[in-house]
Design a protein around this motif. Structure first.
Motif, mmCIF file in Angstrom:
data_model
loop_
_atom_site.group_PDB
_atom_site.id
_atom_site.type_symbol
_atom_site.label_atom_id
_atom_site.label_comp_id
_atom_site.label_asym_id
_atom_site.label_seq_id
_atom_site.Cartn_x
_atom_site.Cartn_y
_atom_site.Cartn_z
ATOM 1 N N ARG A 182 -45.794 82.829 4.191
ATOM 2 C CA ARG A 182 -47.055 82.078 4.258
ATOM 3 C C ARG A 182 -47.043 81.002 3.179
ATOM 4 O O ARG A 182 -46.674 81.266 2.034
ATOM 5 C CB ARG A 182 -48.262 83.000 4.041
ATOM 6 C CG ARG A 182 -48.584 83.892 5.230
ATOM 7 C CD ARG A 182 -49.784 84.781 4.892
ATOM 8 N NE ARG A 182 -50.199 85.593 6.008
ATOM 9 C CZ ARG A 182 -51.146 85.262 6.878
ATOM 10 N NH1 ARG A 182 -51.775 84.113 6.736
ATOM 11 N NH2 ARG A 182 -51.467 86.067 7.874
ATOM 12 N N PRO B 225 -52.894 75.628 5.918
ATOM 13 C CA PRO B 225 -52.238 76.937 5.903
ATOM 14 C C PRO B 225 -51.264 77.064 7.072
ATOM 15 O O PRO B 225 -51.571 76.687 8.199
ATOM 16 C CB PRO B 225 -53.406 77.922 6.010
ATOM 17 C CG PRO B 225 -54.531 77.148 6.567
ATOM 18 C CD PRO B 225 -54.363 75.743 6.087
ATOM 19 N N LYS B 226 -50.098 77.646 6.772
ATOM 20 C CA LYS B 226 -49.051 77.743 7.780
ATOM 21 C C LYS B 226 -48.265 79.026 7.554
ATOM 22 O O LYS B 226 -48.165 79.518 6.420
ATOM 23 C CB LYS B 226 -48.123 76.527 7.672
ATOM 24 C CG LYS B 226 -47.160 76.344 8.841
ATOM 25 C CD LYS B 226 -46.397 75.026 8.701
ATOM 26 C CE LYS B 226 -45.524 74.786 9.926
ATOM 27 N NZ LYS B 226 -44.772 73.506 9.827
ATOM 28 N N ILE B 227 -47.684 79.576 8.621
ATOM 29 C CA ILE B 227 -46.819 80.735 8.523
ATOM 30 C C ILE B 227 -45.525 80.419 9.258
ATOM 31 O O ILE B 227 -45.551 79.830 10.347
ATOM 32 C CB ILE B 227 -47.487 82.011 9.083
ATOM 33 C CG1 ILE B 227 -46.587 83.221 8.845
ATOM 34 C CG2 ILE B 227 -47.851 81.863 10.545
ATOM 35 C CD1 ILE B 227 -47.298 84.540 9.140
ATOM 36 N N ALA C 49 -48.513 80.777 -0.359
ATOM 37 C CA ALA C 49 -49.927 81.131 -0.264
ATOM 38 C C ALA C 49 -50.339 82.125 -1.346
ATOM 39 O O ALA C 49 -51.478 82.132 -1.786
ATOM 40 C CB ALA C 49 -50.232 81.709 1.121
ATOM 41 N N LYS D 196 -46.744 85.004 15.797
ATOM 42 C CA LYS D 196 -45.519 85.443 15.132
ATOM 43 C C LYS D 196 -44.423 85.749 16.161
ATOM 44 O O LYS D 196 -43.259 85.392 15.977
ATOM 45 C CB LYS D 196 -45.802 86.690 14.287
ATOM 46 C CG LYS D 196 -46.517 86.417 12.973
ATOM 47 C CD LYS D 196 -46.680 87.716 12.188
ATOM 48 C CE LYS D 196 -47.307 87.472 10.837
ATOM 49 N NZ LYS D 196 -47.427 88.743 10.060
#
Length: 666
Positions: free
Chosen positions: A190, A206-208, A167, A81
């Motif tokens: 997300r 999955p990705k942020i 998500a 992050k």
């Protein structure tokens, strides 16, 4: 020896004393049971606590490993992050420079934006996988300003269904980014997104992403990192934890052969000495018929209460006759169920050994006590049983050839003498009652018959005067004659009903059953005029045949149906007629849906001359239902009334359904 025992125990008191002595001797057996129970309880409690302690130890170990796993996963995520924030900040620093140049009129605003777009389009990181994009702040659906890997989106609204990939729901990812920037200027989102590789885009992973608002141009600048590798590393860590626990479980034992195991919420067995995940899903608990895994999951809601079930043993595979006990704890963060299970027989083994010694010591005493109790109980119960049989015959009104046995203890002999005297009194009373009933029936028959002889000419003369002298007589005289005629007709009907009541009981049962349905159909035909007048209908349901005279069956249903038609049938309603066979009994019913019979009046409905509040408004003598009750009692049954569901009354008649043989009903 037997004679001596009979003399010794010839009273109820002495036999009770003997039974008490036997119970005292039997207490030795009770002591052994209590000893077994005490030892079993102590050992079971200790092993249960051991099983609980093992689960708690494993649970603490799992919690510790999970915290380490979570810390590693969270630290990796936080590092990424921060990297995204730095990258977005670096990109926006170039955007700020271009914006400043446009403000200083060094370049046009359009040129400044184009320079910024091209610069951000070329930015790459994380071995070329990472990139940045720019979208507008339009709401509710923003527009893509620049996307380096999906250039066909540039200048288009981002409203494709594939963008509904958050998500935590199905919301539009880009709309969510705009919402975050509008409220907080920046933030994380997300979602799921195709991952670019050397071979092209993969399925969604999955990705942020981190997004930040550049207010002067109302741009949302964002970048994202795929976290599938973090999840992959987490799964590797979980696999390592499971491997460590499997090695630890191999060293643990609950009781002698009990063990520990773990399965997850997907009903996959993770750790077990000899069961794999696929087999576990299909195992059935023989005690409940449910899947064993489902019963274990339910039991986990009460971790202090064990689950008892039947299972096989390694030396008897497939023989599910061995009781097991399992304690289950649920670890919610990993969706794991930790189980400690053992065979109950291993808990009882120490107590069984102690009990065996006590049983061998008391076996001789218990054997003698049991033989003594058996003899005494037989000697006491046999006379009482014979007296009970005699009393049962008396209760069924069978008084002929009853043998009242006088035997057993003095108390039983005294009871037999009293019962014999009571039987004699009942027989005398029955004889007197039969004579009185016979005289009453004869009197009723004679009175009814003779009264008809005098009443018939009275009615006839009244009719004669009305028909031949109606022009001579005044209106008052004609009314008086008409009243005489009506009351005479009522008296004739009354006499007819009274004669029918007196005749009940003079017909024997037939040798062959009567077709009840045919008789009821004939009765309904005779009552058709009354039925049509009430605008009703009668439905005949299945009625069994009965060993009663056809005239009695006709009289029975004629009275029941007449009562239903006259007093209970509203316009347009129906009456149901049916019956059931119950062993040697038959029950008939006539059900209506009229105003019904008040509960306080129901016990009196079958009394002679009784007429309830509803019946007083209609014609009748109050003898019809009394005749029904007399028929029922004469043929070994009874009649009663019940309230029909939804309103109305149901009249029931029960009789013994046996043929007549040699003057006696079988």
């Amino acid at each position: 020896m037997i004679d001596w025992l009979n003399r010794l125990f010839n009273t109820l008191r002495s036999r009770i004393l003997a039974l008490t002595i036997s119970m005292v001797l039997l207490s030795a057996f009770t002591i052994s049971i209590m000893t077994h129970y005490t030892i079993d309880r102590a050992v079971s409690k200790k092993l249960d606590q051991h099983a609980k302690d093992l689960i708690q130890t494993v649970l603490l170990n799992v919690e510790s490993e999970y915290r380490s796993y979570q810390f590693h996963k969270q630290a990796t995520l936080e590092r990424r992050k921060q990297e995204m924030k730095n990258i977005v900040g670096l990109a926006l620093s170039y955007v700020e420079e271009q914006y400043s140049d446009s403000r200083a009129n060094l370049i046009s605003p359009y040129q400044a934006q184009q320079n910024a777009i091209e610069h951000i389009r070329l930015l790459r990181y994380d071995q070329g996988v990472g990139y940045l994009w720019i979208n507008s702040m339009d709401q509710p659906v923003p527009e893509m300003i620049m996307h380096p890997t999906l250039p066909h989106l540039d200048g288009k609204p981002l409203d494709l269904p594939s963008f509904n990939s958050l998500a935590d729901g199905n919301g539009n990812f880009f709309s969510k980014a705009v919402s975050i920037c509008a409220e907080d200027k920046e933030g994380f989102v997300r979602y799921m997104w195709p991952k670019p590789t050397a071979q092209g885009l993969t399925v969604q992973q999955p990705k942020i992403s981190f997004v930040r608002l550049f207010e002067p141009w109302q741009w949302v600048v964002g970048t994202g990192v795929y976290i599938d590798d973090i999840e992959y590393e987490a799964q590797r860590r979980l696999a390592s934890i499971i491997k460590e626990l499997r090695a630890a479980f191999e060293q643990m034992r609950v009781a002698e052969t009990g063990y520990m195991c773990i399965f997850n919420g997907k009903k996959e067995m993770l750790i077990h000495p000899n069961i794999n995940g696929d087999t576990f899903r299909t195992m059935v608990n023989p005690a409940t018929g449910n899947m064993l895994v489902d019963d274990l999951i339910v039991a986990a809601r009460h971790p202090e209460k064990p689950l008892e079930y039947m299972w096989d043993r390694p030396d008897h595979v497939g023989v599910y006759n061995y009781e097991k006990r399992a304690y289950i704890r649920y670890f919610e963060p990993l969706d794991w169920y930790i189980v400690s299970t053992m065979y109950v027989t291993e808990l009882n083994a120490p107590a069984a050994t102690a009990q065996s010694g006590i049983l061998f010591m008391t076996l001789g005493v218990l054997l003698v006590s049991s033989l003594l109790a058996l003899h005494l109980s037989k000697a006491l119960s046999t006379p009482l049983y014979r007296l009970t049989q005699s009393a049962a015959l008396i209760e069924k009104d069978i008084y002929q050839d009853i043998d009242i046995p006088v035997s057993g203890t003095r108390e039983t002999q005294d009871l037999a003498l009293v019962l014999s005297q009571m039987l004699t009194s009942i027989q005398l009373a029955q004889s007197d009652l039969k004579q009185v009933n016979k005289e009453l029936e004869a009197f009723a028959y004679t009175v009814s018959h003779d009264l008809r002889t005098f009443l018939t000419p009275i009615v006839g003369y009244a009719q004669f005067l009305i028909e031949n002298y109606h022009r001579v007589l005044d209106e008052r005289a004609l009314d008086a004659l008409d009243e005489i005629e009506q009351q005479g007709d009522k008296m004739l009907v009354f006499m007819e009903d009274l004669l029918d009541l007196a005749k009940v009981g003079h017909d024997d049962r037939p040798l062959h059953p009567v077709n009840t349905n045919t008789v009821v159909t004939d009765v309904i035909t005779d009552l058709n005029s009354e039925l049509v007048a009430q605008q009703g209908r009668i439905v005949i349901e299945d009625i069994p045949d009965v060993f009663l005279p056809e005239s009695v069956v006709s009289q029975l249903f004629s009275n029941l149906l007449t009562n239903a038609i006259r007093y209970s049938l509203p316009d347009g309603e129906q009456i149901e007629v049916g019956g059931y066979s119950r062993g040697s009994l038959i029950q008939f019913y006539v059900r209506d849906h009229g105003p019904g019979i008040d509960e306080q009046e129901q016990p009196q409905v079958f009394d002679v001359f009784f007429r309830g509040q509803q019946a007083k408004k209609r014609p009748g003598t109050g003898i019809g239902l009394a005749t029904v009750q007399k028929i029922a009692r004469h043929y070994g049954g009874r009649a009663w009334v019940a309230t029909t569901e939804g309103g109305g009354a149901t009249l029931w008649v029960e009789v013994i359904n046996l043929p007549q043989v040699n003057g006696t009903a079988l």
